[in-house]
Motif scaffolding. Structure first.
Motif, PDB file in Angstrom:
ATOM      1  N   LYS A1177      55.652  21.871  32.408  1.00  0.00           N
ATOM      2  CA  LYS A1177      56.536  20.757  31.943  1.00  0.00           C
ATOM      3  C   LYS A1177      56.772  21.110  30.349  1.00  0.00           C
ATOM      4  O   LYS A1177      58.123  20.604  30.012  1.00  0.00           O
ATOM      5  N   ARG A1340      53.794  15.587  23.321  1.00  0.00           N
ATOM      6  CA  ARG A1340      53.547  14.168  23.631  1.00  0.00           C
ATOM      7  C   ARG A1340      53.326  13.343  22.559  1.00  0.00           C
ATOM      8  O   ARG A1340      53.890  12.430  22.404  1.00  0.00           O
ATOM      9  N   ARG A1343      56.434  12.488  20.983  1.00  0.00           N
ATOM     10  CA  ARG A1343      57.209  12.025  21.949  1.00  0.00           C
ATOM     11  C   ARG A1343      58.532  12.841  22.176  1.00  0.00           C
ATOM     12  O   ARG A1343      59.700  12.706  22.248  1.00  0.00           O
ATOM     13  N   SER A1345      58.212  15.264  25.301  1.00  0.00           N
ATOM     14  CA  SER A1345      57.664  15.462  26.574  1.00  0.00           C
ATOM     15  C   SER A1345      58.887  15.606  27.630  1.00  0.00           C
ATOM     16  O   SER A1345      58.522  16.278  28.763  1.00  0.00           O
ATOM     17  N   THR A1346      60.048  14.880  27.592  1.00  0.00           N
ATOM     18  CA  THR A1346      60.912  14.832  28.641  1.00  0.00           C
ATOM     19  C   THR A1346      61.796  16.231  28.478  1.00  0.00           C
ATOM     20  O   THR A1346      62.022  16.926  27.324  1.00  0.00           O
ATOM     21  N   GLY A1347      62.487  16.660  29.563  1.00  0.00           N
ATOM     22  CA  GLY A1347      63.406  17.621  29.409  1.00  0.00           C
ATOM     23  C   GLY A1347      64.547  17.560  28.463  1.00  0.00           C
ATOM     24  O   GLY A1347      65.212  18.380  27.683  1.00  0.00           O
ATOM     25  N   LYS A1348      65.011  16.305  28.324  1.00  0.00           N
ATOM     26  CA  LYS A1348      66.065  15.784  27.310  1.00  0.00           C
ATOM     27  C   LYS A1348      65.688  16.170  25.919  1.00  0.00           C
ATOM     28  O   LYS A1348      66.308  16.805  25.239  1.00  0.00           O
ATOM     29  N   ASP A1349      64.250  15.622  25.564  1.00  0.00           N
ATOM     30  CA  ASP A1349      63.814  15.687  24.243  1.00  0.00           C
ATOM     31  C   ASP A1349      63.848  17.349  23.982  1.00  0.00           C
ATOM     32  O   ASP A1349      63.966  17.717  23.002  1.00  0.00           O
ATOM     33  N   LEU A1387      63.441  17.802  34.399  1.00  0.00           N
ATOM     34  CA  LEU A1387      62.232  16.695  34.581  1.00  0.00           C
ATOM     35  C   LEU A1387      62.628  15.441  34.932  1.00  0.00           C
ATOM     36  O   LEU A1387      63.582  15.007  34.196  1.00  0.00           O
TER      37      LEU A1387
END
Length: 1387
Positions: A1177, A1340, A1343, A1345-1349, A1387
């Protein structure tokens, strides 16, 4: 009945001889005996007595002996006693001797020979080639017989011994024998016992004249007197003893000795001689080269005779011992005898240096006042005599012997002194003087005082005890080690500046200002300087000395004229010397006008001297303190107040102070003075005094001995007519007599060690400026002002060019230069010319010029070598410059050597002349130079070695770089080898303390001989070029190009832009060095990746070695005309070299490809490892950077407490991993212990791989190299030291291709690597798992942790490879370019 029995005995002997039953070696015949018979004394010896009645048996015996075979084999010696020979008997004897080849000795005693018989005997000897010895005793040979024997021996070449006893051969017979000696070279022994001694003269004269190695004994018994020996010559010890000879005979023998080479010892003790003989003997001494010892004791020689002997000693170069005791000469004879052994001036050479032992004296020898003076002069000045004997003298008093022993204090050569029988050797004062002398002079081994009053009184026991102590070795101690140290008392102030700066005037005014408060009015008037001196420029270096309390301050006024600049290196103070500098610059261009200098001109003046001070101070092994510098601006009285120009000048001086900070110690105040005004320079005078005291406290302490020596040397000058120069021998004597700590205490002491200590003290005095001393010169300059001002001032201005008849190539013969020096320095200069040559010779001045580098020897090994004088060279830069070669196949190469810190240092004016001669000597010494040519100009050296033309040029306004240009028909490697192995090492060996960086010059500039001002920008650093080669892949190394900018001169382009292949700029040796370094880096990477070796390494082993095997290469070039073998050979060599390099690069490419493949496999393993951790991830390949001074620096080591870090991610596309441009990253405020524990192992291992990859140009992480500014330091930090050491060893071999080295090294480590593999695998798995988990947790928390971030902060998107399904995070560019290989998985 008895007679019949006797006859039977003789008959029995005959029968026994005929039956060959006897084995006899010696047979003696005795005739005219009372009875006949034979007596066998031993088994091999028999006496045969024949009475007058039995004489008929004698010829029968001779016949039988001649026919008996057994006798012919055994018979050795025959003796004939009391035989009156008849002619037939001699003929029978001849048959006997001819038939018997073993008879060696024949003796005739009391025989009688008629004229015919002696003639027959002569014929026998002529024919015989066996007999070795003939003896004739009381046989009345006479002069006639001697003549016949002489004629026989002129032919005979076997006889070795001839003895004629108790006979009178007379002078005529002796002359005949002497003629025989001139011809016969086989006779080894000649013994003559004659009734008259006159026979000895011609015999011994012939032996000596013909250099015969013949033992001679001549005896005589005149007028019934007891027999005595006349002459004896023993060749085994080369001794000639003459016991009794008349005057004419002695003169004849002397004449024969002139060219003799067999006599080494001549003893004529007791022979009455006169001046006539001595006159002949003078010629002997002048001509003879073998005579070592002459004993003329008790020969009645008077003054005139001794004068002749002494005259011969002037030219004699072989005699070692001369004994003249017991003669009748007086003080005049002693004076002449010792004259060739004495020196009467420091510049005079001792005429005779081979005579080691002299003895004279006796009851009839009156030494007197003249003789005593001669003895004292000889003992004071002689350096070779080891033995002196004065026997049985009655003319010298005890006071005279006191003077004799006082003179021995300065004598270091005499070992044995004999005064036996001298009546004046008595008294307590003399004994005390002898003991004091032995304290100072340890070299005397023996003093013989037998039969003297001092010995007879029993007072010499202490003396001999002291002699024994002098023979014992002193314990090895460092005499200087425990000597007290003290603050030096002398300080030097150097006035530096251009001409007309006012240095001399300033110096005089400072002295006047100083003395005005110290001296009464009369002394002040005396100290005022002559106004004429102020108006004339200073010639040479002037030194003024004054004393402030107990401190000596000397002002050294360095000449400002350019011709004196080469001397300034010499004057520069040595290490630890108490000194400082005043740089004097005028505010105006000339003194006679008011045209001010601008700030730039003042800065140039000051900058030259600052760079000069820094350059010379760097030459010291170590600096105890920075040079202290004060700046003085003169002619301030002419400045109109206020002056804007002065303010600008002060600002520029402040900039110089900042520029040279850390190189010199600047005094913060700049003095502006009127050099003529005492009031104006008062503050400067006070500064000079206070700075002197400060410097004396800061410099290293010196031995107290140096301060003591200064006073002793001053006293010595006062006692020696104020001589400005002191010979080294005189300094030795001063140390031995006056300085106990520098005294040689025992003759077994280590004399060279003490000599070294004395030279160290002299060098120390030289460094502190009290005297000038150089080892090779052999003298000390005590008057520095006289030497630097008068002598050097004249030497440096010699106009040799006008007076020399030699070609203007810089060289002149030593004799011509000495002639010019005499003519120039003896010119009518008031108070100067005669003073020089009273103390020094022209040859001393030449040696001085050699030492001061005012001239140089063409061949240092040849004392008569030509001398090179730089002042003879002409400036050649106005001449057209072109190469002597202009062929199309010529190769051009150049190297530019520049001072590493040219803003602070430069090559001083004395450097290039030294290089001109040093290079000349190296070229001439080359074994393969084959007629090399060498020519010089003012700033140019031109050399041609084996067809390679080289130019060495000094460049830069202040000489801060050297260009080496080469043109050759040979290949580039051969040409550059001459530069790199001959020229550049010679340059580096002469520029101590100054670092020269090597740059590669554009070949086109070398071809066209572009002016130095233009070509100096057409250079690239050699190391930079090599580093550029190391940074490209192996495929690109051979074709790497360096690009050159265009050249313009005053707006006109003279050379366009261009490029050259690196292979055309570097030699094969340099290129191979780059290859070996690449292999070295690959080896380190192989160690880290743990790659097992391949079984087949033929490709690597087939790389070509550097050996030259031209015969195996066949040229395949077409279109070349037939007959141009030279071109074919050159092309063949070039082809071979290119093929060698290409094959080495091919091996490198193979090795590098193999390692890179493994590297990518390992990195890909790191990227895809543990995909189960939340299905990848987040990216795995991360790194940290810190921003410093607007640049990013890669963090290779995690330490707790680090802050302001940013986390970045790499694009993970396989085999093309790289840094993502403009990546925002994620900030991490501070590194704590937990972070370090989680990330440190991962960071170390991953960074190690990245650093090695970047170092070999693998582009593993494109864009990361700029974040590692110093790769070598990072490698040293990251890589394991044992691995690096192993790699260094592996890369050390240069004779074998580097690929083989790498393969073999890996093979050696295979076993160890396998054992480490499992352990490393376990370690890295744990490290990766820990690091990946930390990254996941960290993102994490942020903040992210997402694919966009992740795409927003890191510019990475999650994809899956179509072929193997592996997950990776890659950049947008790779997604677009590799769309057919990946599928985006958001993700």
């Amino acid at each position: 009945m008895a007679t019949s029995q006797n006859l039977k005995d003789l008959q029995w002997v005959l029968q026994a001889l005929e039956s060959e039953s006897l084995d006899l070696q010696n047979i003696s015949f005795y005739l005219s005996q009372p009875s006949s018979g034979c007596y066998q004394e031993t088994e091999n010896s028999m006496n045969i007595n024949i009475s007058k009645d039995s004489l008929s048996y004698f010829p029968q015996f001779l016949i039988v002996l001649g026919t008996s075979k057994a006798i012919q084999l055994s018979l050795r010696n025959l003796e004939f006693h009391q035989i009156e020979w008849e002619l037939q008997q001699l003929r029978d004897l001849a048959v006997l001797l001819e038939c018997n080849s073993n008879i060696k000795s024949v003796m005739f005693r009391r025989n009688r020979f008629g004229r015919e018989c002696i003639s027959e005997l002569s014929e026998i000897l002529k024919r015989n080639g066996v007999i070795k010895e003939v003896m004739l005793t009381e046989s009345n040979v006479g002069s006639v017989g001697a003549g016949f024997l002489a004629s026989a021996l002129k032919v005979n070449d076997s006889l070795e011994e001839l003895q004629i006893w108790e006979d009178s051969i007379g002078s005529k017979g002796a002359e005949e024998l002497s003629k025989m000696i001139e011809v016969n070279s086989t006779l080894k022994l000649l013994t003559i016992f004659d009734s008259n001694s006159i026979t000895a003269t011609p015999l011994i004269s012939a032996v000596l004249a013909r250099n015969r190695a013949m033992e001679v004994h001549v005896w005589s018994g005149e007028n019934g007197e007891k027999s005595s020996k006349v002459v004896e010559f023993l060749p085994e010890n080369s001794t000639l003893r003459i016991y009794r000879l008349d005057l004419s005979g002695a003169c004849r023998v002397a004449c024969a000795l002139g060219w003799n080479s067999t006599v080494k010892s001549l003893d004529m003790t007791g022979v009455r001689l006169k001046s006539r003989w001595a006159k002949e003997f003078r010629w002997v001494l002048e001509q003879n080269q073998s005579l070592k010892e002459v004993n003329l004791s008790k020969t009645c020689l008077k003054d005139k005779g001794v004068i002749y002997v002494a005259a011969g000693l002037f030219k004699n170069q072989s005699l070692e011992s001369l004994y003249l005791d017991g003669n009748r000469f007086g003080g005049i004879g002693v004076e002449h005898l010792l004259c060739p052994l004495s020196r009467f001036s420091a510049l005079q050479y001792q005429a005779n240096i081979t005579l080691k032992s002299v003895t004279f004296g006796g009851g009839r020898t009156k030494i007197g006042r003249e003789g005593l003076a001669a003895i004292l002069q000889m003992l004071t000045s002689n350096e070779t005599l080891t033995r002196l004997g004065i026997y049985d003298d009655e003319s010298l008093r005890p006071d005279d012997f006191v003077k004799l022993f006082r003179s021995l204090e300065k004598n270091a050569s005499l070992r044995h002194l004999s005064l036996q029988g001298c009546k004046g050797v008595q008294g307590e004062f003399l004994l005390q003087t002898i003991m004091e002398t032995l304290q100072v002079n340890p070299w005397i081994e023996d003093i013989d005082l037998s039969r003297t009053p001092l010995q007879n009184s029993g007072k010499t026991d202490g003396l001999y005890q002291r002699l024994g102590q002098n023979g014992k070795a002193e314990p090895e101690t460092d005499l200087l080690k425990d000597m007290p140290l003290t603050v030096p008392k002398s300080c030097r102030v150097f006035f530096c500046g251009q001409e007309y700066a006012g240095k001399t005037t300033l110096c005089n005014t400072i002295l006047q200002s100083f003395y005005s408060s110290k001296l009464p009015l009369v002394d002040q008037v005396r100290s005022l300087v002559n106004p004429v001196e102020q108006a004339v420029r200073t010639v040479g270096v002037k030194i003024k000395t004054f004393k402030d309390d107990d401190t000596n301050i000397s002002i050294w006024n360095l000449a400002g004229q350019h011709e004196f600049y080469s001397l300034h290196d010499l004057m520069f103070p040595g290490h630890g010397s108490a000194s400082f500098f005043l740089i004097v610059s005028s505010l105006f261009r000339k003194t006679n006008n008011r045209e001010p200098k601008n700030a730039m001109e003042i800065e140039e003046d000051l900058q030259y001297w600052l760079r000069f001070i820094v350059s010379n101070s760097k030459r010291a092994v170590q600096q105890c303190m920075l040079p202290n510098v004060t700046i003085v601006l003169t002619h301030y009285d002419k400045v109109n107040q206020p002056s804007q120009n002065l303010l600008v000048a002060v600002n520029s001086i402040q900039m110089l102070r900042d520029k040279f900070q850390g190189f010199v110690d600047f005094y913060p105040t700049v003095f502006t003075v009127d050099a003529r005004s005492s009031a104006s320079v008062s503050k400067l005078t006070h500064h000079l005094l206070t700075t002197s005291r400060t410097v004396l406290q800061r410099v290293p302490r010196i031995y107290q001995l140096c301060n003591d020596l200064m006073q002793m040397l001053s006293d010595w000058r006062s006692e020696n007519y104020n001589k400005p120069a002191m010979q080294w021998k005189e300094f030795d004597e001063l140390c031995q007599v006056k300085i106990p700590s520098l005294r040689i205490r025992s003759r077994h002491d280590n004399r060279p060690k003490m000599e070294k200590r004395r030279r160290a003290v002299a060098t120390c005095l030289h460094h502190i400026g009290e005297l000038i001393y150089f080892d090779e010169l052999g003298f000390l300059i005590l008057d520095c002002e006289w030497f630097c001002g008068d002598v050097l001032g004249q030497l440096i201005r010699l106009d040799v060019r006008k007076q020399s008849s030699s070609e203007n190539n810089g060289f002149i013969s030593r004799k011509d230069l000495e002639k010019i020096l005499r003519g120039s320095l003896q010119s009518p200069i008031p108070g100067m010319g005669s003073k020089i040559f009273d103390n020094l010779e022209a040859s001393d001045l030449v040696r001085m010029m050699l030492k001061l580098e005012l001239c140089y020897q063409q061949d240092p090994s040849d004392p008569n070598s030509l001398l090179f004088i730089p002042s003879l060279l002409e400036e050649g830069r106005g001449k057209p410059q072109r190469w002597q070669l202009s062929r199309p196949e010529c190769v051009f190469a150049g190297r530019h050597l520049e001072c590493d810190d040219s803003s602070h240092m430069f090559l001083t004016p004395g450097f290039f002349p030294r290089l001109q001669v040093h290079l000349h000597n190296k070229v001439i010494a080359l074994k393969s130079q084959h007629g090399a040519t060498y020519s010089l100009e003012k700033h140019l050296i031109s050399i041609n070695i084996n067809g390679i033309y080289i130019r060495v040029e000094l460049g830069g306004q202040l000489g801060y770089y050297i260009d080496v240009l080469a043109c050759s028909t040979k290949n580039l490697t051969e040409t550059l080898r001459v530069i790199q192995q001959l020229i550049i090492p010679a340059i580096h060996s002469l520029c101590h303390g100054i670092t020269l960086t090597e740059n590669v010059m554009r070949p086109e500039c070398v071809r066209n001989l572009t002016p130095p001002r233009c070509r100096k920008i057409q250079c690239v650093s050699l190391q930079q070029l090599k580093q550029a080669l190391l940074s490209v892949p192996a495929d690109s190394m051979y074709d790497y190009q360096h690009t050159w900018d265009p050249i313009s001169d005053f707006g006109r382009q003279i050379m366009g832009a261009g490029f050259d292949f690196a292979r055309d700029l570097l030699s094969d040796d340099d290129f191979r060095e780059v290859l070996h370094r690449r292999y070295h880096d690959l080896y380190n990477l192989a160690q880290e990746l743990q790659i097992p070796p391949e079984s087949d390494t033929d490709g690597a082993e087939n790389t070509i070695s550097t050996s030259d095997e031209l015969a195996t290469v066949e040229p395949t070039f077409g279109g070349i005309a037939k007959g141009v073998e030279v071109v074919l050979q050159r092309l063949k060599i070039i082809e071979q070299e290119i093929r060698d390099l290409k094959q080495e690069i091919q091996g490198l490419r193979y090795y590098e490809h193999r390692l890179l493949a493994e590297l990518h496999r390992k990195v890909n393993y790191l990227v895809t490892y543990n995909v189960q951790i939340e299905e990848r991830k987040v990216p795995n390949m991360f790194y940290f950077v810190r921003t410093e001074n607007y640049s990013r620096r890669l963090i290779t080591n995690m330490v707790p407490g680090m802050n302001a870090l940013r986390l970045h991610m790499l694009c993970e596309f396989r085999r093309e991993m790289h840094v993502v441009e403009d990546q925002m990253g994620c900030e991490m405020m501070q590194v704590d212990n937990g972070t370090v524990k989680s990330l440190a192992p991962y960071t170390t291992k991953f960074m190690k791989l990245l650093t090695f990859a970047l170092k070999i140009g693998a582009h593993l992480a494109a864009g990361m190299g700029e974040m590692i500014p110093d790769l070598s330091r990072e490698v040293a930090h990251l890589a394991d030291s044992s691995l690096l050491h192993g790699a260094t060893g592996a890369g050390a071999g240069t004779a074998v291709a580097a690929g083989v080295v790498g393969a073999v090294a890996i093979g050696r480590m295979e076993g160890r690597n396998r054992s480490r593999a499992a352990e490393s695998s376990r370690d890295i798995q744990q490290d990766l798992r820990t690091a990946q988990q930390w990254v996941l947790d960290f993102l994490r928390e942020r903040r992210c942790s997402t694919g966009k971030d992740i795409a927003e902060k890191f510019g990475l998107w999650r994809v899956r490879y179509r072929d193997d399904g592996q997950i990776a995070w890659i950049c947008r560019r790779h997604i677009n370019l590799r769309a057919h290989e990946v599928i985006e998985v958001p993700l």
